[in-house]
Design a protein around this motif. Sequence first.
Motif, mmCIF file in Angstrom:
data_model
loop_
_atom_site.group_PDB
_atom_site.id
_atom_site.type_symbol
_atom_site.label_atom_id
_atom_site.label_comp_id
_atom_site.label_asym_id
_atom_site.label_seq_id
_atom_site.Cartn_x
_atom_site.Cartn_y
_atom_site.Cartn_z
ATOM 1 N N ARG A 178 37.429 0.067 -51.385
ATOM 2 C CA ARG A 178 37.721 -0.583 -52.652
ATOM 3 C C ARG A 178 36.638 -0.182 -53.632
ATOM 4 O O ARG A 178 35.704 -0.928 -53.887
ATOM 5 C CB ARG A 178 37.747 -2.106 -52.466
ATOM 6 N N ALA A 179 36.716 1.018 -54.191
ATOM 7 C CA ALA A 179 35.689 1.489 -55.112
ATOM 8 C C ALA A 179 35.594 0.501 -56.254
ATOM 9 O O ALA A 179 36.492 0.365 -57.066
ATOM 10 C CB ALA A 179 36.053 2.873 -55.639
ATOM 11 N N ALA A 180 34.484 -0.223 -56.317
ATOM 12 C CA ALA A 180 34.371 -1.332 -57.254
ATOM 13 C C ALA A 180 34.481 -0.908 -58.696
ATOM 14 O O ALA A 180 34.811 -1.710 -59.559
ATOM 15 C CB ALA A 180 33.024 -2.045 -57.036
ATOM 16 N N ALA A 181 34.216 0.362 -58.950
ATOM 17 C CA ALA A 181 34.259 0.787 -60.333
ATOM 18 C C ALA A 181 35.631 0.613 -60.942
ATOM 19 O O ALA A 181 35.761 0.251 -62.099
ATOM 20 C CB ALA A 181 33.835 2.265 -60.433
ATOM 21 N N SER A 182 36.682 0.869 -60.167
ATOM 22 C CA SER A 182 38.008 0.713 -60.747
ATOM 23 C C SER A 182 39.090 0.475 -59.711
ATOM 24 O O SER A 182 40.262 0.603 -59.993
ATOM 25 C CB SER A 182 38.373 1.965 -61.555
ATOM 26 N N GLY A 183 38.694 0.141 -58.487
ATOM 27 C CA GLY A 183 39.676 -0.220 -57.484
ATOM 28 C C GLY A 183 40.346 0.950 -56.800
ATOM 29 O O GLY A 183 41.565 1.030 -56.753
ATOM 30 N N GLN A 224 27.741 0.284 -68.026
ATOM 31 C CA GLN A 224 27.488 0.143 -69.465
ATOM 32 C C GLN A 224 26.368 1.082 -69.903
ATOM 33 O O GLN A 224 26.455 1.730 -70.953
ATOM 34 C CB GLN A 224 27.128 -1.305 -69.792
ATOM 35 N N ASP A 225 25.306 1.154 -69.084
ATOM 36 C CA ASP A 225 24.183 2.038 -69.410
ATOM 37 C C ASP A 225 24.598 3.508 -69.350
ATOM 38 O O ASP A 225 24.168 4.320 -70.170
ATOM 39 C CB ASP A 225 23.017 1.798 -68.437
ATOM 40 N N SER A 233 32.934 6.095 -73.287
ATOM 41 C CA SER A 233 33.333 4.691 -73.202
ATOM 42 C C SER A 233 33.016 4.158 -71.806
ATOM 43 O O SER A 233 32.884 4.925 -70.842
ATOM 44 C CB SER A 233 34.827 4.543 -73.481
ATOM 45 N N GLU A 234 32.907 2.838 -71.692
ATOM 46 C CA GLU A 234 32.633 2.243 -70.391
ATOM 47 C C GLU A 234 33.806 2.487 -69.435
ATOM 48 O O GLU A 234 33.605 2.684 -68.235
ATOM 49 C CB GLU A 234 32.374 0.743 -70.533
ATOM 50 N N ALA A 235 35.030 2.482 -69.966
ATOM 51 C CA ALA A 235 36.201 2.757 -69.138
ATOM 52 C C ALA A 235 36.132 4.167 -68.557
ATOM 53 O O ALA A 235 36.472 4.394 -67.381
ATOM 54 C CB ALA A 235 37.478 2.592 -69.953
ATOM 55 N N THR A 236 35.687 5.124 -69.375
ATOM 56 C CA THR A 236 35.542 6.500 -68.891
ATOM 57 C C THR A 236 34.461 6.589 -67.832
ATOM 58 O O THR A 236 34.608 7.301 -66.825
ATOM 59 C CB THR A 236 35.204 7.446 -70.059
ATOM 60 N N ALA A 237 33.365 5.852 -68.045
ATOM 61 C CA ALA A 237 32.279 5.822 -67.058
ATOM 62 C C ALA A 237 32.799 5.302 -65.721
ATOM 63 O O ALA A 237 32.502 5.858 -64.654
ATOM 64 C CB ALA A 237 31.131 4.961 -67.557
ATOM 65 N N HIS A 240 34.865 7.946 -63.982
ATOM 66 C CA HIS A 240 34.012 8.960 -63.354
ATOM 67 C C HIS A 240 33.417 8.439 -62.050
ATOM 68 O O HIS A 240 33.384 9.155 -61.039
ATOM 69 C CB HIS A 240 32.887 9.361 -64.309
ATOM 70 N N VAL A 241 32.931 7.188 -62.061
ATOM 71 C CA VAL A 241 32.330 6.606 -60.864
ATOM 72 C C VAL A 241 33.347 6.544 -59.734
ATOM 73 O O VAL A 241 33.054 6.910 -58.587
ATOM 74 C CB VAL A 241 31.772 5.195 -61.154
ATOM 75 N N SER A 242 34.546 6.110 -60.052
ATOM 76 C CA SER A 242 35.593 6.024 -59.034
ATOM 77 C C SER A 242 35.891 7.389 -58.423
ATOM 78 O O SER A 242 36.015 7.527 -57.200
ATOM 79 C CB SER A 242 36.867 5.433 -59.652
ATOM 80 N N ARG A 243 35.986 8.423 -59.261
ATOM 81 C CA ARG A 243 36.270 9.766 -58.763
ATOM 82 C C ARG A 243 35.120 10.301 -57.925
ATOM 83 O O ARG A 243 35.336 10.989 -56.918
ATOM 84 C CB ARG A 243 36.551 10.697 -59.942
#
Length: 266
Positions: A178-183, A224-225, A233-237, A240-243
């Motif tokens: 469950r990648a917390a960044a975006s599920g 956010q950082d 954008s934070e959504a784009t961040a 990226h984290v999820s990928r």
Amino acid sequence: MTGEGAGYAAGEAARSPIRVLLVDDHEPIRTALRFVLDSADDIEVVGEAADGGVAVTNARSLRPDVVLMDVRMPGVDGIEATREIVRDGLADVLVLTTFDLDEYVFGALRAGAAGFLLKTAEPVEILAAVRRVASGDGVVAPEVTQRVIAHFASPAAGTATDGTTGDGAIADGSVPNRAAASGAVPSGALPKAAAQPSVAARLADLTARERDVLAAIAAGLSNQDIAATLVISEATAKTHVSRILTKLGCSSRVQAAILAREAGIV
């Protein structure tokens, strides 16, 4: 509520509360933790469990955002429960324990915990950790951070050419759950050494932007950082984290940060 907690609560007022499952075999501790969490308007305790087996059952039925997990419990312990909850994509796990023994710290992170905190933490630190984990960030107690980095970066714990650690586990510990960044979608249990390509091959699969984001994760930056630093954008961040977690075979950004440090990215 004052300071950071008040600012967060004001900014998140329009969002749904963070749903938390408390897991500890001592009722007085669960009561104390519930008191702390109930003091925050943006956090809701949706259930409790006194052992790991019940924790998994409750996580499956209640689907909390965060499981606040003790380690030493009768029956199924917190590390095994964490592994099952993360494996099945039921919730993100923040381990909260009295013991900072290496076997618990490293065991929890390898099992896929998104964070590790000691019960000596102040209430405001526990609240902040729950929020960070719920938002897709990782948390490691300051008392054990250097030991974690030293352990995973040491030759004895380093990776072999097949991408495994000295004990036969994959260097970053697990597979994407469950990648917390975006599920990210749940996956299987801890893989055998042959289940994934080497760490070098996985890192080579990252784009230049993803390597920038990975370096930021390893430096301890929140989503956010990262967004502010890379002017995205934070959504784009979060995307990226999820990928990155998926490509590296990590179940949490803490594991990704460890892998990045092992590889010398930061």
